[in-house]
Design a protein around this motif. Structure first.
Motif, mmCIF file in Angstrom:
data_model
loop_
_atom_site.group_PDB
_atom_site.id
_atom_site.type_symbol
_atom_site.label_atom_id
_atom_site.label_comp_id
_atom_site.label_asym_id
_atom_site.label_seq_id
_atom_site.Cartn_x
_atom_site.Cartn_y
_atom_site.Cartn_z
ATOM 1 N N LEU A 3 0.846 -1.189 0.000
ATOM 2 C CA LEU A 3 0.000 0.000 0.000
ATOM 3 C C LEU A 3 0.880 1.236 0.000
ATOM 4 C CD1 LEU A 3 -2.427 -1.133 2.776
ATOM 5 C CD2 LEU A 3 -2.972 -0.892 0.381
ATOM 6 N N ARG A 7 -2.037 5.967 1.892
ATOM 7 C CA ARG A 7 -3.220 5.146 2.118
ATOM 8 C C ARG A 7 -3.175 4.505 3.499
ATOM 9 N NH1 ARG A 7 -7.096 3.307 -1.494
ATOM 10 N NH2 ARG A 7 -7.877 1.263 -0.965
ATOM 11 N N ARG A 11 -5.738 4.894 6.658
ATOM 12 C CA ARG A 11 -6.360 3.736 7.293
ATOM 13 C C ARG A 11 -6.178 3.751 8.799
ATOM 14 N NH1 ARG A 11 -8.224 -0.252 4.137
ATOM 15 N NH2 ARG A 11 -8.226 0.592 2.067
ATOM 16 N N HIS A 35 -16.414 -3.881 5.192
ATOM 17 C CA HIS A 35 -15.748 -5.016 4.561
ATOM 18 C C HIS A 35 -15.680 -6.228 5.466
ATOM 19 C CE1 HIS A 35 -12.919 -2.340 6.556
ATOM 20 N NE2 HIS A 35 -12.375 -3.447 6.982
ATOM 21 N N PHE A 124 -16.399 1.698 -5.291
ATOM 22 C CA PHE A 124 -15.722 0.486 -5.760
ATOM 23 C C PHE A 124 -14.527 0.865 -6.637
ATOM 24 C CE2 PHE A 124 -14.763 -3.027 -8.483
ATOM 25 C CZ PHE A 124 -14.991 -4.167 -7.722
ATOM 26 N N HIS A 128 -10.539 0.168 -5.774
ATOM 27 C CA HIS A 128 -9.828 -0.753 -6.658
ATOM 28 C C HIS A 128 -8.919 -0.060 -7.663
ATOM 29 C CE1 HIS A 128 -13.094 -3.167 -4.987
ATOM 30 N NE2 HIS A 128 -12.281 -4.179 -5.132
ATOM 31 N N ALA A 144 -14.829 -7.811 -12.833
ATOM 32 C CA ALA A 144 -14.785 -7.178 -11.519
ATOM 33 C C ALA A 144 -15.872 -7.737 -10.615
ATOM 34 C CB ALA A 144 -14.942 -5.667 -11.660
ATOM 35 N N CYS A 147 -15.770 -11.235 -7.355
ATOM 36 C CA CYS A 147 -15.098 -10.802 -6.121
ATOM 37 C C CYS A 147 -14.194 -11.889 -5.538
ATOM 38 C CB CYS A 147 -16.112 -10.411 -5.043
ATOM 39 S SG CYS A 147 -17.561 -9.525 -5.604
ATOM 40 N N CYS A 150 -10.221 -12.557 -5.807
ATOM 41 C CA CYS A 150 -9.213 -11.855 -5.001
ATOM 42 C C CYS A 150 -9.560 -11.844 -3.517
ATOM 43 C CB CYS A 150 -9.067 -10.415 -5.475
ATOM 44 S SG CYS A 150 -8.747 -10.278 -7.243
ATOM 45 N N HIS A 151 -10.832 -11.716 -3.230
ATOM 46 C CA HIS A 151 -11.274 -11.692 -1.831
ATOM 47 C C HIS A 151 -11.661 -13.119 -1.465
ATOM 48 C CE1 HIS A 151 -11.389 -7.275 -1.645
ATOM 49 N NE2 HIS A 151 -11.912 -7.310 -2.858
ATOM 50 N N GLU A 161 -8.553 -6.674 4.027
ATOM 51 C CA GLU A 161 -7.263 -6.871 3.362
ATOM 52 C C GLU A 161 -6.596 -8.171 3.781
ATOM 53 O OE1 GLU A 161 -6.249 -2.407 4.067
ATOM 54 O OE2 GLU A 161 -4.575 -3.342 3.007
HETATM 55 C C1 HEC Z 1 -8.744 -8.356 -9.129
HETATM 56 C C2 HEC Z 1 -8.915 -8.510 -7.708
HETATM 57 C C3 HEC Z 1 -10.192 -7.980 -7.059
HETATM 58 C C4 HEC Z 1 -11.503 -8.249 -7.392
HETATM 59 C C5 HEC Z 1 -12.020 -9.136 -8.506
HETATM 60 C C6 HEC Z 1 -12.314 -7.525 -6.450
HETATM 61 N N1 HEC Z 1 -11.527 -6.843 -5.576
HETATM 62 FE FE1 HEC Z 1 -12.131 -5.740 -3.992
HETATM 63 N N2 HEC Z 1 -10.219 -5.173 -3.608
HETATM 64 C C7 HEC Z 1 -9.117 -5.592 -4.317
HETATM 65 C C8 HEC Z 1 -7.971 -4.813 -3.911
HETATM 66 C C9 HEC Z 1 -6.540 -4.962 -4.429
HETATM 67 C C10 HEC Z 1 -8.439 -3.916 -2.914
HETATM 68 C C11 HEC Z 1 -7.652 -2.823 -2.213
HETATM 69 C C12 HEC Z 1 -7.122 -3.237 -0.890
HETATM 70 C C13 HEC Z 1 -6.574 -1.986 -0.249
HETATM 71 O O1 HEC Z 1 -5.785 -1.289 -0.837
HETATM 72 O O2 HEC Z 1 -7.013 -1.723 0.842
HETATM 73 C C14 HEC Z 1 -9.858 -4.177 -2.753
HETATM 74 C C15 HEC Z 1 -10.662 -3.529 -1.837
HETATM 75 C C16 HEC Z 1 -12.005 -3.803 -1.639
HETATM 76 C C17 HEC Z 1 -12.818 -3.256 -0.589
HETATM 77 C C18 HEC Z 1 -12.327 -2.332 0.491
HETATM 78 C C19 HEC Z 1 -11.764 -3.166 1.609
HETATM 79 C C20 HEC Z 1 -11.364 -2.348 2.798
HETATM 80 O O3 HEC Z 1 -10.527 -2.849 3.569
HETATM 81 O O4 HEC Z 1 -11.891 -1.253 2.985
HETATM 82 C C21 HEC Z 1 -14.079 -3.753 -0.729
HETATM 83 C C22 HEC Z 1 -15.299 -3.496 0.145
HETATM 84 C C23 HEC Z 1 -14.055 -4.615 -1.889
HETATM 85 N N3 HEC Z 1 -12.779 -4.630 -2.405
HETATM 86 C C24 HEC Z 1 -15.156 -5.274 -2.367
HETATM 87 C C25 HEC Z 1 -15.144 -6.002 -3.551
HETATM 88 C C26 HEC Z 1 -16.345 -6.580 -4.146
HETATM 89 C C27 HEC Z 1 -17.742 -6.489 -3.548
HETATM 90 C C28 HEC Z 1 -15.951 -7.210 -5.302
HETATM 91 C C29 HEC Z 1 -16.793 -7.891 -6.321
HETATM 92 C C30 HEC Z 1 -18.000 -7.182 -6.763
HETATM 93 C C31 HEC Z 1 -14.493 -7.025 -5.407
HETATM 94 N N4 HEC Z 1 -14.058 -6.290 -4.342
HETATM 95 C C32 HEC Z 1 -13.700 -7.529 -6.437
HETATM 96 C C33 HEC Z 1 -9.102 -6.566 -5.291
HETATM 97 C C34 HEC Z 1 -10.221 -7.091 -5.915
#
Ligand code: HEC
Ligand code: HEC
Length: 168
Positions: A3, A7, A11, A35, A124, A128, A144, A147, A150-151, A161
């Motif tokens: 990060l 950022r 946080r 989250h 979002f 991202h 995208a 989810c 990656c999650h 995270e």
């Molecule tokens: C290609 C990988 C990827 C996909 C697919 C993805 N995300 Fe993420 N997401 C990330 C990354 C990287 C972060 C950033 C983490 C950070 O910097 O805090 C993130 C952050 C988030 C956060 C914020 C988390 C926090 O700690 O505040 C949320 C909520 C979230 N994503 C929801 C979703 C949802 C819902 C979907 C599907 C609709 C999704 N993501 C799809 C990679 C992905």
């Protein structure tokens, strides 16, 4: 993934604020933890019917108007037919309406996202922005909306995270 310091600072400050509001008003603070596994009573029918083609998206991540439109358009759902019998649709729709928009990110945004997609919400896109175009295009990701690529605990509504793992 690393990060940026900026950022990280944000946080840390956020964590302090979250703690303060937790002390001040415990029940309301829960909705701030966007989250974390949502403090929403699970509806088995929702997980079953709306979690078969993709993860069962947390209800708090879309406003009520979006869920309502999605539930009204299930026969033409993003190029597929996701129709439900009326009783299931009614129960799921009511549950979604009740728990819609509980995430603070969602409450801050004035309008429903384009196509009623979580993945097209302004928050979002902000969260991202560090994900590169080549990562989005990986076969393991493709969309995208995927989810869980990656999650790793997306199916449990946990987007922290700690449980984030970017595919290569
Ligand atoms: C290609 C990988 C990827 C996909 C697919 C993805 N995300 Fe993420 N997401 C990330 C990354 C990287 C972060 C950033 C983490 C950070 O910097 O805090 C993130 C952050 C988030 C956060 C914020 C988390 C926090 O700690 O505040 C949320 C909520 C979230 N994503 C929801 C979703 C949802 C819902 C979907 C599907 C609709 C999704 N993501 C799809 C990679 C992905
Ligand atoms: C037959 C398969 C199928 C079923 C069942 C299904 N969906 Fe979907 N859903 C899709 C497809 C396909 C997409 C588009 C995914 C993409 O763009 O990669 C989608 C996308 C979505 C999105 C937008 C994701 C984003 O942020 O981009 C939401 C919200 C959604 N579905 C909600 C629901 C709900 C609520 C139910 C249950 C009533 C449901 N889905 C049942 C196939 C399904």
């Amino acid at each position: 993934m690393s990060l940026t310091p900026r950022r990280q600072r944000r946080r840390t400050a956020g964590a302090g604020l979250a703690l303060l509001s937790l002390l001040a008003l415990a029940p309301a603070a829960r909705a701030d933890d966007d989250h974390r596994p949502a403090a929403v009573p699970p509806l088995p029918a929702y997980a079953q019917e709306c979690g078969s083609c993709h993860v069962a998206y947390p209800p708090g991540l879309l406003p009520a108007a979006s869920w309502q439109r999605l539930m009204a358009g299930l026969p033409r759902h993003f190029g597929t037919d996701a129709s439900l019998d009326p009783a299931a649709a009614q129960a799921i729709g009511a549950w979604l309406a009740q728990h819609a928009g509980s995430a603070r990110k969602v409450q801050r945004e004035p309008a429903a996202p384009p196509e009623d997609r979580i993945s097209r919400s302004a928050w979002f896109q902000r969260e991202h922005r560090e994900v590169s175009a080549s990562t989005w295009a990986l076969p393991a990701v493709k969309s995208a909306a995927n989810c869980g690529a990656c999650h790793t605990r997306a199916d449990q509504g946990d987007f922290s995270e700690r449980h984030l793992r970017l595919p290569r």
